[in-house]
Design a protein around this motif. Structure first.
Motif, PDB file in Angstrom:
ATOM      1  N   THR A  25       0.832  -1.210   0.000  1.00 37.42           N
ATOM      2  CA  THR A  25       0.000   0.000   0.000  1.00 37.42           C
ATOM      3  C   THR A  25       0.863   1.255   0.000  1.00 37.42           C
ATOM      4  O   THR A  25       0.587   2.213  -0.732  1.00 37.42           O
ATOM      5  CB  THR A  25      -0.936  -0.003   1.226  1.00 37.42           C
ATOM      6  OG1 THR A  25      -1.746  -1.180   1.172  1.00 37.42           O
ATOM      7  CG2 THR A  25      -1.822   1.229   1.255  1.00 37.42           C
ATOM      8  N   ALA A  26       1.939   1.250   0.796  1.00 37.28           N
ATOM      9  CA  ALA A  26       2.825   2.423   0.855  1.00 37.28           C
ATOM     10  C   ALA A  26       3.510   2.666  -0.482  1.00 37.28           C
ATOM     11  O   ALA A  26       3.578   3.807  -0.953  1.00 37.28           O
ATOM     12  CB  ALA A  26       3.862   2.239   1.957  1.00 37.28           C
ATOM     13  N   MET A  27       4.020   1.614  -1.121  1.00 38.14           N
ATOM     14  CA  MET A  27       4.692   1.773  -2.418  1.00 38.14           C
ATOM     15  C   MET A  27       3.717   2.251  -3.491  1.00 38.14           C
ATOM     16  O   MET A  27       4.042   3.129  -4.290  1.00 38.14           O
ATOM     17  CB  MET A  27       5.345   0.461  -2.854  1.00 38.14           C
ATOM     18  CG  MET A  27       6.654   0.166  -2.162  1.00 38.14           C
ATOM     19  SD  MET A  27       7.959   1.342  -2.562  1.00 38.14           S
ATOM     20  CE  MET A  27       8.343   0.872  -4.242  1.00 38.14           C
ATOM     21  N   GLN A  28       2.527   1.683  -3.510  1.00 37.52           N
ATOM     22  CA  GLN A  28       1.538   2.118  -4.493  1.00 37.52           C
ATOM     23  C   GLN A  28       1.173   3.576  -4.266  1.00 37.52           C
ATOM     24  O   GLN A  28       1.101   4.359  -5.213  1.00 37.52           O
ATOM     25  CB  GLN A  28       0.292   1.231  -4.421  1.00 37.52           C
ATOM     26  CG  GLN A  28       0.514  -0.149  -4.961  1.00 37.52           C
ATOM     27  CD  GLN A  28      -0.667  -1.070  -4.747  1.00 37.52           C
ATOM     28  OE1 GLN A  28      -1.564  -0.798  -3.953  1.00 37.52           O
ATOM     29  NE2 GLN A  28      -0.661  -2.187  -5.453  1.00 37.52           N
ATOM     30  N   ALA A  29       0.973   3.955  -3.024  1.00 36.05           N
ATOM     31  CA  ALA A  29       0.617   5.350  -2.711  1.00 36.05           C
ATOM     32  C   ALA A  29       1.758   6.289  -3.066  1.00 36.05           C
ATOM     33  O   ALA A  29       1.542   7.363  -3.642  1.00 36.05           O
ATOM     34  CB  ALA A  29       0.252   5.480  -1.233  1.00 36.05           C
ATOM     35  N   ALA A  30       2.984   5.890  -2.763  1.00 34.38           N
ATOM     36  CA  ALA A  30       4.132   6.766  -2.992  1.00 34.38           C
ATOM     37  C   ALA A  30       4.376   7.015  -4.470  1.00 34.38           C
ATOM     38  O   ALA A  30       4.704   8.132  -4.883  1.00 34.38           O
ATOM     39  CB  ALA A  30       5.395   6.168  -2.369  1.00 34.38           C
ATOM     40  N   PHE A  31       4.223   6.002  -5.289  1.00 35.98           N
ATOM     41  CA  PHE A  31       4.607   6.155  -6.692  1.00 35.98           C
ATOM     42  C   PHE A  31       3.447   6.303  -7.659  1.00 35.98           C
ATOM     43  O   PHE A  31       3.662   6.547  -8.822  1.00 35.98           O
ATOM     44  CB  PHE A  31       5.561   5.032  -7.093  1.00 35.98           C
ATOM     45  CG  PHE A  31       6.906   5.266  -6.484  1.00 35.98           C
ATOM     46  CD1 PHE A  31       7.785   6.166  -7.073  1.00 35.98           C
ATOM     47  CD2 PHE A  31       7.259   4.694  -5.293  1.00 35.98           C
ATOM     48  CE1 PHE A  31       9.003   6.441  -6.496  1.00 35.98           C
ATOM     49  CE2 PHE A  31       8.483   4.973  -4.697  1.00 35.98           C
ATOM     50  CZ  PHE A  31       9.350   5.845  -5.304  1.00 35.98           C
ATOM     51  N   PHE A  32       2.230   6.187  -7.165  1.00 38.65           N
ATOM     52  CA  PHE A  32       1.085   6.416  -8.043  1.00 38.65           C
ATOM     53  C   PHE A  32       0.418   7.764  -7.758  1.00 38.65           C
ATOM     54  O   PHE A  32      -0.397   8.226  -8.530  1.00 38.65           O
ATOM     55  CB  PHE A  32       0.044   5.297  -7.913  1.00 38.65           C
ATOM     56  CG  PHE A  32       0.572   3.945  -8.331  1.00 38.65           C
ATOM     57  CD1 PHE A  32       1.597   3.808  -9.253  1.00 38.65           C
ATOM     58  CD2 PHE A  32       0.037   2.793  -7.782  1.00 38.65           C
ATOM     59  CE1 PHE A  32       2.076   2.565  -9.629  1.00 38.65           C
ATOM     60  CE2 PHE A  32       0.506   1.548  -8.162  1.00 38.65           C
ATOM     61  CZ  PHE A  32       1.525   1.426  -9.075  1.00 38.65           C
ATOM     62  N   ALA A  33       0.758   8.390  -6.629  1.00 37.36           N
ATOM     63  CA  ALA A  33       0.185   9.690  -6.287  1.00 37.36           C
ATOM     64  C   ALA A  33       0.930  10.787  -7.038  1.00 37.36           C
ATOM     65  O   ALA A  33       2.134  10.678  -7.260  1.00 37.36           O
ATOM     66  CB  ALA A  33       0.288   9.931  -4.790  1.00 37.36           C
ATOM     67  N   PRO A  34       0.231  11.856  -7.432  1.00 39.52           N
ATOM     68  CA  PRO A  34       0.931  12.965  -8.075  1.00 39.52           C
ATOM     69  C   PRO A  34       1.880  13.664  -7.088  1.00 39.52           C
ATOM     70  O   PRO A  34       1.642  13.640  -5.892  1.00 39.52           O
ATOM     71  CB  PRO A  34      -0.193  13.911  -8.522  1.00 39.52           C
ATOM     72  CG  PRO A  34      -1.423  13.431  -7.870  1.00 39.52           C
ATOM     73  CD  PRO A  34      -1.197  12.069  -7.342  1.00 39.52           C
TER      74      PRO A  34
END
Length: 158
Positions: free
Chosen positions: A146-155
């Motif tokens: 979840t952290a990796m997805q949030a970090a690299f998919f968020a603008p």
């Protein structure tokens, strides 16, 4: 069925990025064994699928513009690896405060009543790199994913 290889990809990527961030802007040799654990090549000199998946994750990070390196050291390391501007900016960007509660991590920018933190420490603990470090320490693959997805998919800036 769980996609364990994707969880391992997120873990390997997070560890590599955090390692590079902790020595930025210095270039280092990024060893697969430091990320994925020890590996003994078989009688033909071939590495395990786990080792090769980690090596592949490192190469993918370079292809996607998150790190640079001079050369590979066989299939064991990246020689003279460093974060790119894109990755450095992302990891230094403040993470949303609500993310830590969704990840079941201590809120990085908010001190508890018994632990007042100076503003500089609160600022350091509000970054994506801190969230990734805390997620790695948690040992839970769902938290790290979840952290990796949030970090690299968020603008940038969110």
């Amino acid at each position: 069925m769980a996609d364990i290889h994707i969880d391992e990809f997120y873990r390997d990527s997070a560890i590599a990025l955090v390692q590079l961030f902790s020595v930025f802007p210095r270039r280092i040799n990024l060893f697969v064994e430091d990320i994925a654990g020890p590996d003994e090549p078989d009688e033909f000199g071939l590495h395990s699928p786990r080792h090769m998946a980690c090596f592949g994750a490192l190469l993918w990070l370079e292809e996607e513009g998150l790190l640079r390196y001079v050369d590979t050291i066989r299939q064991e390391a990246l020689d003279q690896a460093v974060l790119t501007h894109k990755a450095f900016v992302r990891l230094n960007t403040p993470a949303p405060l609500d993310l830590t509660s969704r990840l079941d991590l201590p809120e990085p920018g908010v001190p508890g009543p018994e632990d007042p933190l100076p503003p500089s420490v609160r600022q350091d603990r509000s970054t994506w790199v801190h969230v990734l470090r805390q997620s790695i320490r948690s040992g839970r693959s769902s938290t790290l994913t979840t952290a990796m997805q949030a970090a690299f998919f968020a603008p940038i800036g969110n």
